[in-house]
Design a protein around this motif. Structure first.
Motif, short mmCIF file in Angstrom:
data_model
loop_
_atom_site.label_atom_id
_atom_site.label_comp_id
_atom_site.label_asym_id
_atom_site.label_seq_id
_atom_site.Cartn_x
_atom_site.Cartn_y
_atom_site.Cartn_z
N ILE A 145 0.86 -1.17 0.00
CA ILE A 145 0.00 0.00 0.00
C ILE A 145 0.90 1.23 0.00
O ILE A 145 2.09 1.16 0.30
CB ILE A 145 -0.96 0.05 1.21
CG1 ILE A 145 -0.17 0.03 2.51
CG2 ILE A 145 -1.94 -1.08 1.17
CD1 ILE A 145 -1.04 0.25 3.72
N ARG A 146 0.30 2.33 -0.36
CA ARG A 146 1.07 3.57 -0.34
C ARG A 146 0.94 4.21 1.04
O ARG A 146 -0.16 4.36 1.57
CB ARG A 146 0.52 4.53 -1.38
CG ARG A 146 1.05 4.27 -2.76
CD ARG A 146 0.24 5.01 -3.78
NE ARG A 146 0.09 6.41 -3.41
CZ ARG A 146 1.01 7.35 -3.63
NH1 ARG A 146 2.13 7.02 -4.23
NH2 ARG A 146 0.81 8.59 -3.29
N PHE A 147 2.07 4.56 1.58
CA PHE A 147 2.03 5.28 2.84
C PHE A 147 2.18 6.76 2.55
O PHE A 147 2.93 7.15 1.66
CB PHE A 147 3.16 4.81 3.75
CG PHE A 147 2.95 3.44 4.28
CD1 PHE A 147 2.21 3.23 5.42
CD2 PHE A 147 3.48 2.34 3.62
CE1 PHE A 147 2.01 1.95 5.89
CE2 PHE A 147 3.27 1.06 4.09
CZ PHE A 147 2.53 0.87 5.23
N LEU A 148 1.45 7.53 3.29
CA LEU A 148 1.57 8.97 3.08
C LEU A 148 2.91 9.44 3.61
O LEU A 148 3.40 8.95 4.62
CB LEU A 148 0.44 9.70 3.81
CG LEU A 148 -0.93 9.49 3.21
CD1 LEU A 148 -1.95 10.29 3.97
CD2 LEU A 148 -0.94 9.89 1.75
N ARG A 149 3.45 10.38 2.90
CA ARG A 149 4.73 10.92 3.38
C ARG A 149 4.50 11.85 4.55
O ARG A 149 3.55 12.60 4.56
CB ARG A 149 5.41 11.68 2.26
CG ARG A 149 5.84 10.82 1.15
CD ARG A 149 6.03 11.64 -0.11
NE ARG A 149 5.78 10.78 -1.26
CZ ARG A 149 6.67 9.94 -1.74
NH1 ARG A 149 7.84 9.85 -1.18
NH2 ARG A 149 6.39 9.20 -2.78
#
Lengths: 194, 849
Positions: A190-194
């Motif tokens: 999944i994409r993690f928020l920066r």
């Protein structure tokens, strides 16, 4: 970056954690905020009830298994590094990150991702997914209309497909082989928020 | 290659015949001053002696060419085009490096040359009207209907960016650059202005789905790349048409009258047309889904509704001057799921095949006619500067657009698109018939250089389809683009995919992020609660668990393979073998009188299944190319039907050749059904008795058999309805239920599968066991059946699928999956298998991994 750095300094062992998991400072800070938000009573650690309080997660059919994965081997508390480590399984695989020859594989490597799924099935931790264990997962995941008999036959067939040594259970090796064609790197990220 | 030469001969004959017809027609045409090629009246010149203008005697036979001329020519052309495709497919040497679309265009050149040689003019052209109304809709409907939905929607953002922004960029850049070059004097003196250039750019901007699919399907690139290129090509067609219309309106308005207000109107109309068209499509999709909830009563024409409504959605959007292509695309995309769930399995199959026939048929015709159209001196206007510059710009701006947009998109992507994929994507910018269709429908009074534009468009099309298509395969190989490894359906993968979804959603929840999985889940929940309720039959709702349907499909495949295997071994009687000795083929064959072609199949033994067929069997999941895959299954299915009918009940078969417009029932007399049923019941009763002492006690006997079969064995459903349902016999019902749940239920699961597939007796069985034990086939004689009945553990040691037989047979198999599952089915039981087992892992490794 200023605020990020100042928050980062508050997190213990942040540097090591980043080194280990490959998260960026921004990721770590963000996850730390989340960690604190989940820890409603400010006890400094998380316990299974904290996860249970997440509304969306409660509706997930296999939520208890996933929560269980965070609390390995009977522990009742979860500290921040462990929290990050578990989540790090789901980072997308990045090619550019140099790999230390002497360090173990990255947490988000293919086989670690697979191990994570495997242990979701393997509740008794005997290194094998037994028919019973698979059946339990299937029962929770499939819709209610599927009858018990059908579930059993689906479980049987699934085991047959993977079971190479015919012990009526799926070992990790067999599991990995059966998933060889699946793009795990992609599907377990999944994409993690920066 | 014998069939090839025969075919080419046939084609030549047809061509000569066609040319004759055409010539005669044209002669008449010139004399009778008809203008339209399609509506002229016909020839008396070649008529037989009896036909003349004034009848003196009663004619016995008359030559009435003019009566049938138009439909006859249409049919003839269709035939010729399809034969071209057949030739292209037969010539495997050519096919290996030439894409099929290119071959079709080239054969179009040849055909066009023949027609031109006969007529000294091109009588046949791809008329835009025919193209847009009769050839294009079914292709777009097909692509929409078979769109891998999940893949499509999860990449929708990227696809839209490429389709909308990319297309606008291409149109504008090509138009303006050409204009600049024109001003710079690169192409001499032309009557053409900026707006015309922009119009030209917009019609060239469309990447053609037909050409793209034709090429990309053959190279099997990875699924993300495929869906990007494919989705883009599909949607940007719509966008191009919209853009074209806007610019067309600008052109007819004239350069001076265009002010800011008009431009804004143009932009607004762009969005209205695009979204309005999509909306029409969705509305029609809802209509179709709703309708199929109730069409079960007219099952035989059920499949037709999809086509009619799909076509209507196209026409409706066209009528409202909205984007017809987008309309029919979204119609197909949105309705597929509900339609497939609502309709009977047979109708679903019918739709799939009919769709493919229409789409492939018209695709073939489009390519051939793209070739034919070129052989015409009227349209060729040469302007080196214009043509070469157009080619250059089209290529260059495609690359630039793709790279730039992907670069932006990659910043937001989980897995970035690699450079290699980008190159392939840019290179896949094939232009096709849509561009030509738009160019041909330009208005000559307003655009003076129409013919130059058509010429250029054709050259761009040929260049991209033939040259780029030709180099695509080597390029993909050379760049080592990630390809789809042909995988087969595996239940374990599907189970895990389901698990992934849940896990990812949970992880997003835990890490506190609203991401794609959140949206997916939210939509799914909404769909589950409202949409399926609204659009799906209640019984379809029950049956729609995806994993279960995969399981069902796998079992069906196994059952088919099982019978195929049995037939290959000589006869179904081998099922009764108790000690696994090898069947004496010769004897069995002579005994049952199996047709010679089965014999010959056996004679070839191991090498009769070519590796290619195995490869073809494993079509990648994203491929839209179902036909090869499914055709094979159909064939096997059919063969089995045929065999069963021919040989099983010969002695008392009284063929009642029944014609029914609304039913497909195999003509099977009532007696036969009854008899088969009784035999089965008897054997099952036996098996039940023997199993009772054995393993598991009978489980819930009640109610399941009533409820379950209906939704699981939808195969058998229709035949049952038309006849008296065997369950009507109260006496048998209990035994049926009993045996279904007796023992491990494996035997009955297997046999019901097969019977369901061939609609033999209409006896259905709820137990769906993957173990294929020795099911007593309904057609064995009673004595035989008694020896082989019990599915209990004890009896399993006498399985015919003992490994000794299996490894002999292994090379014959069509799919190794069945091998595995059969092998594994044996696993728990027998001593024999454990003796033989050392050989199996190696074999399985060979086939499986």
């Amino acid at each position: 970056m200023g605020s990020t750095n100042s928050t980062l300094s508050k997190i213990p062992n942040a540097g090591d954690l980043m080194q280990e998991t490959g998260f960026s400072p921004a990721h770590i800070v963000r996850l730390y905020d989340r960690y604190k938000a989940l820890d409603k009573d400010k006890k400094g650690h998380l316990c299974p009830q904290d996860f249970g309080a997440i509304k969306e997660l409660a509706m997930n059919p296999i939520s208890d298994r996933i929560i269980g994965a965070f609390f390995s081997s009977g522990q009742e508390v979860l500290d921040f590094p462990s929290f990050v480590r578990i989540l790090a399984h789901f980072r997308p695989v990045d090619k550019n990150r140099p790999k230390d020859p002497n360090s173990p594989e990255h947490i988000n490597s293919r086989s670690n991702k697979l191990k994570f799924i495997f242990q979701l099935y393997d509740q008794d931790k005997d290194g094998k997914i037994s028919r019973q264990e698979l059946l339990q997962v299937l029962r929770t995941m499939l819709e209610k209309q599927v009858t018990e008999e059908q579930l059993e036959s689906i479980a049987d067939r699934t085991i047959q497909e993977a079971d190479l040594d015919r012990d009526d259970a799926i070992s990790f090796d067999e599991f990995r082989k059966s998933m060889e064609k699946v793009n795990i790197e992609h599907k377990m990220s999944i994409r993690f928020l920066r | 290659m014998a069939p090839y030469s025969q075919l080419s001969f046939l084609l030549t004959v047809l061509l000569i015949f066609g040319a004759l017809c055409v010539t005669s027609k044209v002669q008449i045409q010139s004399s009778s001053e008809r203008q339209s090629a399609s509506s002229n009246t016909g020839s008396t010149g070649e008529s037989t002696s009896n036909s003349s203008a004034s009848i003196t005697t009663v004619p016995i036979v008359t030559w009435k060419w003019h009566h049938v001329e138009t439909p006859y020519l249409v049919a003839l052309w269709i035939l010729v085009c399809w034969l071209c495709k057949l030739m292209a497919q037969l010539n495997s040497k050519l096919k290996s490096f030439f894409p099929e679309s290119a071959l079709l265009i080239i054969s179009g050149f040849i055909l066009g040359g023949i027609v031109w040689g006969a007529d000294k003019a091109q009588t046949f052209k791809l008329v835009p009207r025919n193209f847009f109304y009769f050839l294009l809709p079914q292709i777009i409907l097909d692509t929409g209907y078979f769109m891998p939905n999940k893949l499509f929607f999860s990449n929708l953002g990227a696809i839209l960016v490429h389709a909308v922004i990319g297309t606008c960029w291409n149109a504008a850049a090509v138009g303006i650059s050409l204009w600049g070059c024109y001003l710079g004097g690169a192409m001499g003196n032309l009557q053409i202005g900026l707006l015309q250039f922009l119009l030209f750019g917009s019609l060239l901007a469309a990447v053609d789905p037909v050409a793209v699919i034709a090429v990309f399907e053959e190279v099997h690139v990875n699924e993300v790349l495929f869906i990007w290129v494919f989705g883009e090509s599909l949607l940007n067609d719509g966008v191009t048409v919209v853009l074209y219309n806007v610019f067309d309106a600008f052109v007819s308005l004239g350069g001076e009258k265009i002010n800011a207000g008009e431009i804004i109107k143009g932009i607004v109309s762009f969005f209205v047309v695009a979204f309005g068209g999509s909306l029409i499509g969705v509305v029609f999709a809802i209509l179709i889904s709703l309708l199929t909830k109730y069409t079960g009563k007219v099952q035989i024409i059920e499949a037709g509704f999809i086509f009619v409504l799909g076509y209507l959605s196209y026409l409706t959007a066209e009528m409202l001057s909205l984007s017809a292509i987008l309309s029919v695309t979204f119609c197909g995309v949105c309705c597929q799921k509900y339609v497939n769930a609502n309709m009977d399995e047979k109708s679903v199959t019918a739709v799939r095949y009919a769709m493919k026939v229409f789409a492939n048929g018209s695709e073939t015709m489009i390519f051939v006619f793209l070739g034919v159209t070129a052989i015409d001196t009227d349209i060729w206007v040469w302007n080196t500067g214009f043509i070469l510059l157009t080619l250059l710009f089209v290529l260059v701006y495609r690359f630039m657009g793709v790279f730039f947009l992907t670069w932006i998109l990659n910043r937001y992507r989980l897995v970035p698109i690699e450079l290699i994929d980008q190159i392939v994507m840019s290179f896949g910018g094939l232009r096709g018939a849509v561009a030509y269709g738009l160019a041909a429908s330009l208005d000559e009074t307003r655009i003076k250089e129409k013919n130059l534009m058509i010429t250029t468009t054709l050259i761009v099309v040929y260049f991209t389809v033939i040259l780029q298509g030709l180099t695509m395969k080597p390029l993909v190989k050379w760049l080592k683009v990630k390809r789809v490894s042909p995988t087969e359906l595996k239940l374990i993968e599907k189970v895990n995919n389901r698990a992934f979804e849940h896990i990812l959603a949970a992880m997003e929840d835990i890490s506190g992020r609203i991401g794609d999985n959140w949206w997916t889940r939210g939509w799914k929940r909404f769909e589950d609660t409202y949409i399926t309720w609204f659009l799906m039959k209640p019984e379809a709702r029950k049956n729609r668990d995806y994993l279960f349907s995969i399981f069902h499909k796998l079992n069906l495949e196994d059952a088919i393979n099982y019978v195929t295997e049995a037939e290959k071994r000589g006869s179904l009687a081998f099922l009764n073998q108790t000690d696994g000795t090898i069947v004496n083929f010769e004897k069995k064959l002579r005994f049952s009188g199996v047709m010679p072609d089965i014999m010959s199949e056996l004679d070839f033994g191991n090498n009769n299944v070519q590796p290619t067929s195995v490869i073809q069997d494993t079509v990648p999941s994203v491929s839209l190319n179902i036909h090869e895959h499914e055709m094979k299954r159909m064939n096997e299915d059919f063969n089995a039907h045929h065999l069963l009918q021919q040989h099983l009940y010969r002695s008392r078969k009284n063929h009642r050749h029944k014609y029914s417009r609304s039913n497909f029932s195999i003509n099977q007399s009532e007696d036969e059904v009854q008899e088969i049923f009784q035999r089965t019941m008897r054997s099952r009763l036996e098996s039940f008795k023997s199993a009772k002492m054995g393993v598991t006690p009978a489980k819930k006997i009640t109610k399941h058999p009533k409820k379950d079969p209906n939704h699981k064995m939808s195969n058998g459903k229709t035949t049952d309805k038309s006849k008296k349902h065997p369950y009507g016999d109260e006496d048998f019902e209990f035994s049926e239920a009993d045996s279904a749940y007796s023992g491990d239920g494996g035997a009955t699961g297997g046999s019901s599968q097969r019977r369901g597939t061939y609609t033999m007796g209409g006896v259905e069985n709820p137990a769906f066991m993957p173990e294929m034990d020795t099911p007593p086939p309904p057609w064995v004689t009673e004595a035989e059946a008694d020896t082989s009945v019990a599915p209990s553990q004890g009896a399993q040691r006498y399985l015919p699928w003992s490994p000794r037989n299996l490894h002999r047979l292994a090379p014959l198999r069509i799919s190794d999956r069945s091998t595995d599952s059969f092998l594994m089915a044996d696993a728990p039981a027998t001593e024999e298998s454990s003796e033989e087992s050392p050989q199996q892992p190696s074999q399985r490794d060979g086939t499986h991994m």
